[in-house]
Design a protein around this motif. Sequence first.
Motif, PDB file in Angstrom:
ATOM      1  N   SER A 115       0.863  -1.184   0.000  1.00  0.00           N
ATOM      2  CA  SER A 115       0.000   0.000   0.000  1.00  0.00           C
ATOM      3  C   SER A 115       0.896   1.230   0.000  1.00  0.00           C
ATOM      4  O   SER A 115       1.896   1.284   0.724  1.00  0.00           O
ATOM      5  CB  SER A 115      -0.903   0.016   1.230  1.00  0.00           C
ATOM      6  OG  SER A 115      -1.736   1.159   1.201  1.00  0.00           O
ATOM      7  N   ARG A 116       0.539   2.213  -0.817  1.00  0.00           N
ATOM      8  CA  ARG A 116       1.255   3.479  -0.892  1.00  0.00           C
ATOM      9  C   ARG A 116       2.758   3.310  -1.094  1.00  0.00           C
ATOM     10  O   ARG A 116       3.560   3.967  -0.437  1.00  0.00           O
ATOM     11  CB  ARG A 116       0.967   4.320   0.354  1.00  0.00           C
ATOM     12  CG  ARG A 116      -0.474   4.787   0.403  1.00  0.00           C
ATOM     13  CD  ARG A 116      -0.797   5.526   1.665  1.00  0.00           C
ATOM     14  NE  ARG A 116      -1.462   4.577   2.546  1.00  0.00           N
ATOM     15  CZ  ARG A 116      -1.268   4.494   3.843  1.00  0.00           C
ATOM     16  NH1 ARG A 116      -0.450   5.306   4.442  1.00  0.00           N
ATOM     17  NH2 ARG A 116      -1.911   3.607   4.566  1.00  0.00           N
ATOM     18  N   GLY A 117       3.136   2.355  -1.960  1.00  0.00           N
ATOM     19  CA  GLY A 117       4.530   2.162  -2.304  1.00  0.00           C
ATOM     20  C   GLY A 117       5.380   1.495  -1.233  1.00  0.00           C
ATOM     21  O   GLY A 117       6.605   1.531  -1.315  1.00  0.00           O
ATOM     22  N   ARG A 118       4.748   0.890  -0.227  1.00  0.00           N
ATOM     23  CA  ARG A 118       5.463   0.227   0.864  1.00  0.00           C
ATOM     24  C   ARG A 118       4.826  -1.117   1.148  1.00  0.00           C
ATOM     25  O   ARG A 118       3.702  -1.380   0.734  1.00  0.00           O
ATOM     26  CB  ARG A 118       5.384   1.054   2.149  1.00  0.00           C
ATOM     27  CG  ARG A 118       5.951   2.434   2.039  1.00  0.00           C
ATOM     28  CD  ARG A 118       5.499   3.295   3.180  1.00  0.00           C
ATOM     29  NE  ARG A 118       6.474   3.303   4.255  1.00  0.00           N
ATOM     30  CZ  ARG A 118       6.361   4.038   5.339  1.00  0.00           C
ATOM     31  NH1 ARG A 118       5.301   4.804   5.515  1.00  0.00           N
ATOM     32  NH2 ARG A 118       7.272   4.013   6.271  1.00  0.00           N
ATOM     33  N   LEU A 119       5.540  -1.947   1.914  1.00  0.00           N
ATOM     34  CA  LEU A 119       4.962  -3.190   2.411  1.00  0.00           C
ATOM     35  C   LEU A 119       4.633  -3.004   3.890  1.00  0.00           C
ATOM     36  O   LEU A 119       5.362  -2.321   4.614  1.00  0.00           O
ATOM     37  CB  LEU A 119       5.938  -4.361   2.240  1.00  0.00           C
ATOM     38  CG  LEU A 119       6.167  -4.803   0.798  1.00  0.00           C
ATOM     39  CD1 LEU A 119       7.212  -5.925   0.758  1.00  0.00           C
ATOM     40  CD2 LEU A 119       4.868  -5.262   0.150  1.00  0.00           C
ATOM     41  N   TRP A 120       3.539  -3.631   4.320  1.00  0.00           N
ATOM     42  CA  TRP A 120       3.038  -3.434   5.675  1.00  0.00           C
ATOM     43  C   TRP A 120       2.807  -4.759   6.380  1.00  0.00           C
ATOM     44  O   TRP A 120       2.502  -5.769   5.762  1.00  0.00           O
ATOM     45  CB  TRP A 120       1.725  -2.657   5.629  1.00  0.00           C
ATOM     46  CG  TRP A 120       1.871  -1.300   5.026  1.00  0.00           C
ATOM     47  CD1 TRP A 120       1.927  -1.000   3.698  1.00  0.00           C
ATOM     48  CD2 TRP A 120       2.018  -0.073   5.711  1.00  0.00           C
ATOM     49  NE1 TRP A 120       2.093   0.354   3.526  1.00  0.00           N
ATOM     50  CE2 TRP A 120       2.143   0.947   4.751  1.00  0.00           C
ATOM     51  CE3 TRP A 120       2.048   0.278   7.057  1.00  0.00           C
ATOM     52  CZ2 TRP A 120       2.296   2.283   5.090  1.00  0.00           C
ATOM     53  CZ3 TRP A 120       2.195   1.612   7.393  1.00  0.00           C
ATOM     54  CH2 TRP A 120       2.325   2.600   6.418  1.00  0.00           C
ATOM     55  N   SER A 121       2.910  -4.716   7.709  1.00  0.00           N
ATOM     56  CA  SER A 121       2.576  -5.817   8.602  1.00  0.00           C
ATOM     57  C   SER A 121       1.365  -5.409   9.420  1.00  0.00           C
ATOM     58  O   SER A 121       1.006  -4.224   9.471  1.00  0.00           O
ATOM     59  CB  SER A 121       3.720  -6.084   9.585  1.00  0.00           C
ATOM     60  OG  SER A 121       4.854  -6.541   8.933  1.00  0.00           O
ATOM     61  N   HIS A 122       0.767  -6.381  10.087  1.00  0.00           N
ATOM     62  CA  HIS A 122      -0.328  -6.117  11.015  1.00  0.00           C
ATOM     63  C   HIS A 122       0.142  -6.501  12.412  1.00  0.00           C
ATOM     64  O   HIS A 122       0.710  -7.569  12.605  1.00  0.00           O
ATOM     65  CB  HIS A 122      -1.564  -6.937  10.652  1.00  0.00           C
ATOM     66  CG  HIS A 122      -2.066  -6.643   9.289  1.00  0.00           C
ATOM     67  ND1 HIS A 122      -1.943  -7.534   8.251  1.00  0.00           N
ATOM     68  CD2 HIS A 122      -2.670  -5.549   8.778  1.00  0.00           C
ATOM     69  CE1 HIS A 122      -2.470  -6.998   7.164  1.00  0.00           C
ATOM     70  NE2 HIS A 122      -2.910  -5.794   7.456  1.00  0.00           N
ATOM     71  N   LEU A 123      -0.105  -5.633  13.376  1.00  0.00           N
ATOM     72  CA  LEU A 123       0.284  -5.853  14.766  1.00  0.00           C
ATOM     73  C   LEU A 123      -0.982  -5.990  15.598  1.00  0.00           C
ATOM     74  O   LEU A 123      -1.862  -5.121  15.521  1.00  0.00           O
ATOM     75  CB  LEU A 123       1.113  -4.660  15.257  1.00  0.00           C
ATOM     76  CG  LEU A 123       1.541  -4.661  16.713  1.00  0.00           C
ATOM     77  CD1 LEU A 123       2.587  -5.758  16.964  1.00  0.00           C
ATOM     78  CD2 LEU A 123       2.097  -3.296  17.103  1.00  0.00           C
ATOM     79  N   VAL A 124      -1.099  -7.072  16.373  1.00  0.00           N
ATOM     80  CA  VAL A 124      -2.281  -7.296  17.207  1.00  0.00           C
ATOM     81  C   VAL A 124      -1.869  -7.715  18.616  1.00  0.00           C
ATOM     82  O   VAL A 124      -0.742  -8.149  18.845  1.00  0.00           O
ATOM     83  CB  VAL A 124      -3.223  -8.379  16.617  1.00  0.00           C
ATOM     84  CG1 VAL A 124      -3.640  -8.026  15.204  1.00  0.00           C
ATOM     85  CG2 VAL A 124      -2.600  -9.752  16.683  1.00  0.00           C
ATOM     86  N   SER A 125      -2.808  -7.602  19.534  1.00  0.00           N
ATOM     87  CA  SER A 125      -2.644  -8.099  20.897  1.00  0.00           C
ATOM     88  C   SER A 125      -3.702  -9.159  21.143  1.00  0.00           C
ATOM     89  O   SER A 125      -4.822  -9.050  20.637  1.00  0.00           O
ATOM     90  CB  SER A 125      -2.844  -6.957  21.904  1.00  0.00           C
ATOM     91  OG  SER A 125      -2.975  -7.473  23.213  1.00  0.00           O
ATOM     92  N   ASP A 126      -3.363 -10.173  21.941  1.00  0.00           N
ATOM     93  CA  ASP A 126      -4.370 -11.156  22.334  1.00  0.00           C
ATOM     94  C   ASP A 126      -4.829 -10.909  23.773  1.00  0.00           C
ATOM     95  O   ASP A 126      -5.484 -11.733  24.380  1.00  0.00           O
ATOM     96  CB  ASP A 126      -3.843 -12.589  22.172  1.00  0.00           C
ATOM     97  CG  ASP A 126      -2.707 -12.921  23.114  1.00  0.00           C
ATOM     98  OD1 ASP A 126      -2.152 -11.989  23.746  1.00  0.00           O
ATOM     99  OD2 ASP A 126      -2.359 -14.106  23.227  1.00  0.00           O
ATOM    100  N   VAL A 127      -4.463  -9.714  24.308  1.00  0.00           N
ATOM    101  CA  VAL A 127      -4.833  -9.362  25.676  1.00  0.00           C
ATOM    102  C   VAL A 127      -5.837  -8.216  25.705  1.00  0.00           C
ATOM    103  O   VAL A 127      -6.920  -8.333  26.260  1.00  0.00           O
ATOM    104  CB  VAL A 127      -3.580  -8.998  26.507  1.00  0.00           C
ATOM    105  CG1 VAL A 127      -3.963  -8.487  27.886  1.00  0.00           C
ATOM    106  CG2 VAL A 127      -2.656 -10.197  26.614  1.00  0.00           C
ATOM    107  N   SER A 128      -5.456  -7.078  25.095  1.00  0.00           N
ATOM    108  CA  SER A 128      -6.333  -5.902  25.139  1.00  0.00           C
ATOM    109  C   SER A 128      -5.871  -4.859  24.126  1.00  0.00           C
ATOM    110  O   SER A 128      -4.726  -4.880  23.670  1.00  0.00           O
ATOM    111  CB  SER A 128      -6.314  -5.274  26.536  1.00  0.00           C
ATOM    112  OG  SER A 128      -5.046  -4.704  26.800  1.00  0.00           O
TER     113      SER A 128
END
Length: 107
Positions: free
Chosen positions: A11-24
């Motif tokens: 997206s927008r000329g870059r590569l991205w990751s997704h960051l999540v929490s399994d707590v809150s």
Amino acid sequence: MLYLDRPSWPSRGRLWSHLVSDVSYAELHAFAEALGAPRRGFDRDHYDIPAERFAMAVWLGARVVPSRELVRLLRQADLRRPKHLFRPAPPPLTPVDHVVVVPGMTR
């Protein structure tokens, strides 16, 4: 615990990751702040993290998992907010520009 997929979402000329929490979400926001990710990177239930910050996120303690695992972890923690069910907050109320005076009406 914080989890992250590999940067593979273009997206927008870059590569991205997704960051999540399994707590809150509080844990997620605190980690993102420590990582230097802007709050605008938060999208319903995850942060979009540019590839340039991937190594730092891992160094700070995020565990790398496949993308499908992120979704499973969010669902298991009851933190998943699918796009089709997410309702954005209503726009803020705007101040009254003018007052209409009705004859005979009192406050």
